[in-house]
Write an enzyme that holds these catalytic residues in place. Structure first.
Site, short mmCIF file in Angstrom:
data_model
loop_
_atom_site.label_atom_id
_atom_site.label_comp_id
_atom_site.label_asym_id
_atom_site.label_seq_id
_atom_site.Cartn_x
_atom_site.Cartn_y
_atom_site.Cartn_z
N ARG A 50 0.87 -1.17 0.00
CA ARG A 50 0.00 0.00 0.00
C ARG A 50 0.91 1.23 0.00
NH1 ARG A 50 -3.52 -2.92 -1.29
NH2 ARG A 50 -5.48 -3.37 -0.26
N GLU A 66 -4.22 7.77 -4.32
CA GLU A 66 -4.61 7.06 -5.54
C GLU A 66 -5.97 7.52 -6.01
OE1 GLU A 66 -4.24 2.83 -4.92
OE2 GLU A 66 -2.11 2.97 -4.48
N HIS A 83 -1.95 0.62 -9.55
CA HIS A 83 -2.48 -0.36 -8.58
C HIS A 83 -3.20 -1.51 -9.30
CE1 HIS A 83 -4.16 -0.87 -4.23
NE2 HIS A 83 -4.04 -2.05 -4.83
N1 LIG Z 1 -0.74 -4.02 -5.19
C1 LIG Z 1 -1.82 -4.78 -5.15
O1 LIG Z 1 -2.65 -4.76 -6.05
C2 LIG Z 1 -2.03 -5.70 -4.01
C3 LIG Z 1 -1.57 -5.39 -2.75
N2 LIG Z 1 -1.77 -6.26 -1.71
C4 LIG Z 1 -1.25 -5.92 -0.38
O2 LIG Z 1 -0.41 -6.98 0.05
C5 LIG Z 1 -0.68 -7.25 1.41
C6 LIG Z 1 -0.19 -8.63 1.78
O3 LIG Z 1 -1.03 -9.63 1.30
P1 LIG Z 1 -0.83 -11.19 1.71
O4 LIG Z 1 0.51 -11.66 1.29
O5 LIG Z 1 -2.01 -11.92 1.25
O6 LIG Z 1 -0.85 -11.05 3.29
P2 LIG Z 1 -0.33 -12.05 4.41
O7 LIG Z 1 -1.08 -11.73 5.63
O8 LIG Z 1 -0.31 -13.44 3.89
O9 LIG Z 1 1.20 -11.61 4.59
C7 LIG Z 1 1.58 -10.44 5.19
C8 LIG Z 1 2.99 -10.62 5.75
O10 LIG Z 1 3.42 -9.38 6.28
C9 LIG Z 1 4.04 -9.60 7.54
N3 LIG Z 1 3.86 -8.44 8.40
C10 LIG Z 1 2.71 -7.97 8.94
N4 LIG Z 1 2.96 -6.90 9.71
C11 LIG Z 1 4.29 -6.70 9.66
C12 LIG Z 1 5.16 -5.76 10.28
N5 LIG Z 1 4.71 -4.84 11.13
N6 LIG Z 1 6.47 -5.83 9.99
C13 LIG Z 1 6.95 -6.80 9.17
N7 LIG Z 1 6.18 -7.73 8.57
C14 LIG Z 1 4.86 -7.68 8.81
C15 LIG Z 1 3.34 -10.84 8.12
O11 LIG Z 1 4.21 -11.57 8.99
P3 LIG Z 1 4.20 -11.33 10.59
O12 LIG Z 1 2.77 -11.36 11.00
O13 LIG Z 1 5.03 -12.44 11.12
O14 LIG Z 1 4.84 -10.01 10.79
C16 LIG Z 1 3.05 -11.65 6.87
O15 LIG Z 1 4.05 -12.56 6.61
C17 LIG Z 1 -2.18 -7.00 1.53
O16 LIG Z 1 -2.57 -6.76 2.85
C18 LIG Z 1 -2.40 -5.80 0.62
O17 LIG Z 1 -2.25 -4.60 1.34
C19 LIG Z 1 -2.42 -7.44 -1.91
C20 LIG Z 1 -2.92 -7.76 -3.13
C21 LIG Z 1 -2.78 -6.92 -4.29
O1 LIG Z 2 -6.34 -7.24 -2.82
C1 LIG Z 2 -5.80 -6.18 -2.51
O2 LIG Z 2 -5.45 -5.90 -1.35
C2 LIG Z 2 -5.52 -5.17 -3.56
O3 LIG Z 2 -4.86 -4.21 -3.36
C3 LIG Z 2 -6.03 -5.40 -4.93
O4 LIG Z 2 -6.02 -6.76 -5.23
C4 LIG Z 2 -7.42 -4.92 -5.13
O5 LIG Z 2 -7.70 -5.18 -6.41
C5 LIG Z 2 -7.61 -3.47 -4.87
O6 LIG Z 2 -7.86 -3.30 -3.53
C6 LIG Z 2 -8.74 -2.90 -5.70
O7 LIG Z 2 -9.87 -3.72 -5.63
#
Ligand SMILES: NC(=O)C1=CN([C@@H]2O[C@H](COP(=O)(O)OP(=O)(O)OC[C@H]3O[C@@H](n4cnc5c(N)ncnc54)[C@H](OP(=O)(O)O)[C@@H]3O)[C@@H](O)[C@H]2O)C=CC1
Ligand SMILES: O=C(O)C(=O)[C@@H](O)[C@H](O)[C@H](O)CO
Length: 323
Positions: free
Chosen positions: A237, A266, A285
């Site tokens: 984000r 955004e 994004h």
């Molecule tokens: N650009 C885009 O379109 C997209 C963006 N995203 C973003 O990616 C994020 C991650 O998704 P996903 O992989 O499914 O999430 P997960 O919950 O599977 O993974 C998140 C990871 O971040 C770590 N984490 C959380 N807090 C902290 C911290 N304070 N410091 C260091 N590490 C931390 C967690 O480990 P631990 O708890 O051990 O710290 C965990 O391993 C979403 O929340 C979203 O914001 C997702 C999809 C699309």
């Molecule tokens: O899943 C998330 O966290 C994302 O950032 C993206 O996959 C979304 O598409 C976005 O939020 C718009 O819908």
């Protein structure tokens, strides 16, 4: 009586048909985001809400006396005020898992594009500037065998690590609050403190959720620890990075470049300095934005919504709202 739901985001017709089997629904049928006041009006009799990104806070809950569930069409749920939702006993769900590989492809696309300067050189060729065979000024840096640091080794982080390790023979390190020994064994990745990871990596990928703890996790101090040759990728984000500090680091040349799918604001302001820098690759994004993955996300969100309004615990209830 059939439950009433409001769809604040457009979904494919098959997904809408699935919802129609179980619920009466109204929907926002335009591409732009629904105006807040209109959303609040729609919620006066809604049992469920399907949305992507709008703020689910006390004000919204106050306008939605019957609301049982908010189903986010995204895995990130930083738009949820989970404390307010818990106090009102409103469930909140997200779409984990179905987008991991697609988002990892996007992150890797940014790594390759920034390292090999693909958008910059695409513009150069199309502008008719390719005048001699091979110009050293167009050279990039290697991705294969380089050191990759992943901050946030979760579902998506692991999918990035797999590509890096098995596709590009990279040395992969990661930082989380807690160690993931299964990932270490399965993928051969190594744990580092945030400081060590920033100091050692050729590429840093930020993949944490946005939380109060990760808000501006990467700021001036962290950027200063990175190698002058490092490339920074943000697919989490926009708010996880201090954008002003990033601009400063890029302007000073204290890092080589960046690849950004997300921004503090955004859609990004067209005057944002990041958009003027040739060494910064930008995307709007689109991390999860393929037809198939967006379909899968919408279907998963619809399933969560239907389960929730039927009084069941939906499969993808967010951690903070589990009993
Ligand atoms: N650009 C885009 O379109 C997209 C963006 N995203 C973003 O990616 C994020 C991650 O998704 P996903 O992989 O499914 O999430 P997960 O919950 O599977 O993974 C998140 C990871 O971040 C770590 N984490 C959380 N807090 C902290 C911290 N304070 N410091 C260091 N590490 C931390 C967690 O480990 P631990 O708890 O051990 O710290 C965990 O391993 C979403 O929340 C979203 O914001 C997702 C999809 C699309
Ligand atoms: O899943 C998330 O966290 C994302 O950032 C993206 O996959 C979304 O598409 C976005 O939020 C718009 O819908």
């Amino acid at each position: 009586m059939r439950p009433k739901v409001f769809l604040a985001k457009q979904v494919p017709s098959e997904v809408e048909a699935y919802i129609a089997q179980y619920c009466d629904y109204r929907k926002w049928d335009r591409e732009e985001e629904i105006p807040r006041h209109q959303l609040l009006e729609e919620l006066s009799d809604a049992d469920g809400l399907l949305i992507s990104g709008g703020s689910i806070d006390q004000e919204l809950l106050d306008h939605a006396p019957k609301l049982k569930i908010v189903s986010n069409v995204s895995v990130g749920y930083n738009n949820f005020d989970t404390a307010a939702m818990k106090a009102r006993d409103v469930m909140g769900t997200h779409t984990p898992g179905v987008l991991d590989e697609t988002v990892a492809d996007t992150a890797f696309g940014l790594i390759l594009a920034a390292a090999r300067r693909i958008p910059e050189l695409d513009a150069y060729v199309k502008a008719g500037n390719w005048k001699k065979g091979s110009d050293e000024r167009n050279f990039g840096v290697d991705v294969h065998h380089a050191k990759l640091g992943i901050i946030g080794m979760g579902r998506i982080g692991e999918a990035i690590a797999r590509r890096a390790k098995f596709g590009f023979s990279m040395d992969v390190m990661y930082y989380n609050r807690s160690r993931k020994e299964d990932a270490e064994q399965k993928l051969g990745v190594v744990y580092r403190s945030l400081q060590e990871l920033l100091q050692e990596s050729d590429f840093v990928v930020l993949m944490t959720p946005l939380t109060p703890e990760t808000n501006r996790l990467i700021g001036r101090e962290e950027l200063a620890l990175m190698k002058k040759t490092a490339i920074f990728i943000n697919t989490s984000r926009g708010q996880t990075v201090d954008e002003e500090a990033l601009i400063e680091a890029l302007e000073k040349g204290s890092i080589r470049g960046a690849g950004l799918d997300v921004f503090e604001q955004e859609p990004v302001d067209p005057d944002n300095k990041l958009l003027k820098m040739p060494n910064v690759v930008t995307l709007p994004h689109i991390g999860s934005a393929t037809h198939q993955t967006r379909f899968d996300m919408a279907m998963l969100a619809a399933n969560n919504l239907v389960k929730g309004v039927q009084g069941e615990v939906p499969p993808n209830l967010v951690a903070e709202l589990r009993r």
